[in-house]
Design an enzyme around this catalytic site. Structure first.
Site, short mmCIF file in Angstrom:
data_model
loop_
_atom_site.label_atom_id
_atom_site.label_comp_id
_atom_site.label_asym_id
_atom_site.label_seq_id
_atom_site.Cartn_x
_atom_site.Cartn_y
_atom_site.Cartn_z
N LYS A 1 -16.54 3.78 7.03
CA LYS A 1 -17.47 4.91 7.11
C LYS A 1 -17.87 5.47 5.76
CE LYS A 1 -16.97 6.47 11.80
NZ LYS A 1 -15.78 5.77 12.35
N GLU B 1 -21.32 15.60 12.18
CA GLU B 1 -20.61 15.69 13.45
C GLU B 1 -19.45 14.71 13.35
OE1 GLU B 1 -23.10 13.58 12.94
OE2 GLU B 1 -22.03 11.78 13.57
N SER C 1 -12.51 -3.07 10.67
CA SER C 1 -13.25 -1.87 10.25
C SER C 1 -12.37 -0.74 9.71
CB SER C 1 -14.08 -1.34 11.43
OG SER C 1 -13.27 -1.12 12.57
C1 LIG Z 1 -15.79 5.20 13.59
C2 LIG Z 1 -15.13 3.88 13.64
C3 LIG Z 1 -15.67 2.81 14.38
C4 LIG Z 1 -16.87 2.94 15.27
O1 LIG Z 1 -18.04 3.27 14.62
P1 LIG Z 1 -19.22 2.22 14.36
O2 LIG Z 1 -20.34 3.04 13.90
O3 LIG Z 1 -19.46 1.50 15.64
O4 LIG Z 1 -18.71 1.28 13.32
C5 LIG Z 1 -15.03 1.57 14.32
N1 LIG Z 1 -13.91 1.39 13.58
C6 LIG Z 1 -13.36 2.40 12.87
C7 LIG Z 1 -12.13 2.12 12.09
C8 LIG Z 1 -13.94 3.68 12.86
O5 LIG Z 1 -13.37 4.66 12.16
#
Ligand SMILES: *Cc1c(COP(=O)(O)O)cnc(C)c1O
Length: 394
Positions: free
Chosen positions: A90, A112, A378
């Protein structure tokens, strides 16, 4: 049109656009008219790249997961977004947007947040750039995500509870929008995923596209080719997936796999599998696919992972689904948690529960032995320790 670029009104196929109250026209117009030039400006790029390198810790490694590869019978690489500062992808986006906000001479930032991950990434860059930060968060989420609330406060942000509706992410988003309408000139709204009115989905996708930009040269080094056979990523709003897919969207021989949270099961009534259950409609400023009743009420989603617990998806993903360009898979809470434990045991990496959904898709696919697969990891699992403990099967 390509799969990468929306048309000039922000449409990917039939999805996208900017469905906003008239009060917000000037803000959105200002962004629309400036963001592409700003992103392309070499000075902006230098500052963005410099911060990504020295502050965030990029490039993130592309790690060959040997034992996972043996188990699934393909060459599996992990794109290590979990190693970024603040623990997930993020921050790539919040760094980009804070630089934009400064260029637009904004004094205040609003955001948000659901689980608090985007709130923390926003509070972090506001501290870095000395801008006031206000984060809207559902009252229920505040109660269940205390550590992230305290992180934001420690970083100097003000966290305001959203007390309307179901008191979760969707309501926090509504209140952030309302704040923006009332303070249009001095405030920039940092949206946390590839959602919202045009130009947000495109802008966020471009900031996150650093993920696949790095994957290309990293695969060239390791495999002698830039393109993998498969890229797998989880989709909440879809920003990590958009970043991991971005430079492969128009390379049609790369199989793109988007993984949504099925919660207790797609048909259980407790799910966030938007493309399986949703229909076209407007959510948070863009036309997309969302979970709604016949008369257009948004259906409350459910997933064990707060980051995937969203009733829509970004318009780019609605188009990838609708056109068949990406494959969509649905992973239940149990399947994701099992995959999270498996990655912990096999590779010594505890993934975020969101990311664990992407790993669970490996067991739902057929591979040839020399297929090159990239799973976008992610985020890291530290924030989810409570969830792992509650689940307990390890
Ligand atoms: C917020 C988050 C997501 C989901 O958000 P996307 O916009 O779909 O990427 C996925 N993985 C992690 C680790 C997150 O913090």
């Amino acid at each position: 049109m390509t799969y990468q670029e929306p048309d000039q009104n922000g449409y990917y196929g039939q999805f996208g656009g900017a469905y906003i109250p008239e009060m917000l026209y000037p803000n959105v117009k200002e962004l629309k008219e400036n963001y592409e030039a700003m992103i392309a400006d070499p000075k902006f790029k230098e500052e963005f790249d410099g911060l990504l390198k020295d502050y965030v810790g990029r490039p993130t490694p592309l790690y060959f997961a040997k034992k996972l590869s043996e188990k699934y019978g393909a060459k599996i690489y992990l794109k290590r977004e979990d190693l970024n500062h603040t623990g997930a992808h993020k921050v790539n986006n919040t760094i980009g947007q804070i630089l934009l906000a400064k260029r637009l001479n904004k004094k205040k930032i609003i955001a948000e947040t659901g689980a608090g991950q985007h709130g923390v990434a926003t509070a972090t860059v506001c501290a870095l750039m000395n801008l006031e930060c206000i984060v809207y968060m559902g009252e229920i989420d505040i109660a269940r995500q205390r550590p992230n609330v305290e992180r934001m406060r420690l970083l100097g942000a003000t966290v305001i509870p959203a007390k309307s509706g179901s008191k979760t992410l969707k309501d926090a988003t509504n209140e952030a929008m309302r704040h923006w309408i009332n303070n249009p000139t001095d405030t920039h709204y940092i949206i946390g995923s590839v959602v919202g009115p045009h130009p947000y989905p495109d802008m966020v996708a471009k900031f996150q596209s650093i993920i696949s930009e790095e994957m290309k040269w990293q695969l060239q080094e390791k495999e002698g080719r830039e393109n993998p056979d498969h890229v797998i990523a989880c989709v909440g709003g879809g920003s990590n997936a958009a970043g991991a897919f971005y430079h492969y969207l128009d390379a049609l021989d790369v199989n793109l796999v988007a993984v949504e949270a099925a919660g207790l099961g797609v048909e259980s009534g407790e799910s966030a599998a938007t493309t399986a259950l949703g229909t076209p409609g407007v959510l948070h400023g863009s036309k997309t696919i969302l979970m709604q009743t016949n008369d257009g009420q948004v259906v409350e989603p459910y997933s064990i992972s707060a980051g995937l617990d969203y009733p829509g998806i970004g318009p780019i993903h609605a188009h990838l689904f609708d056109s068949g360009r990406a494959q969509f898979k649905y992973v239940t809470d149990d399947e994701a948690m099992t995959a999270g434990v498996e990655l912990s045991r096999l590779e010594g990496i505890i993934p975020a529960v969101e990311s664990a959904h992407a790993f669970a898709a490996l067991g739902k696919m057929d591979f040839k032995p020399d297929d090159v697969v990239v799973v976008n990891l992610s985020g890291r699992g530290d924030k989810d320790l409570e969830t792992y403990i509650k689940w307990g099967n390890y």
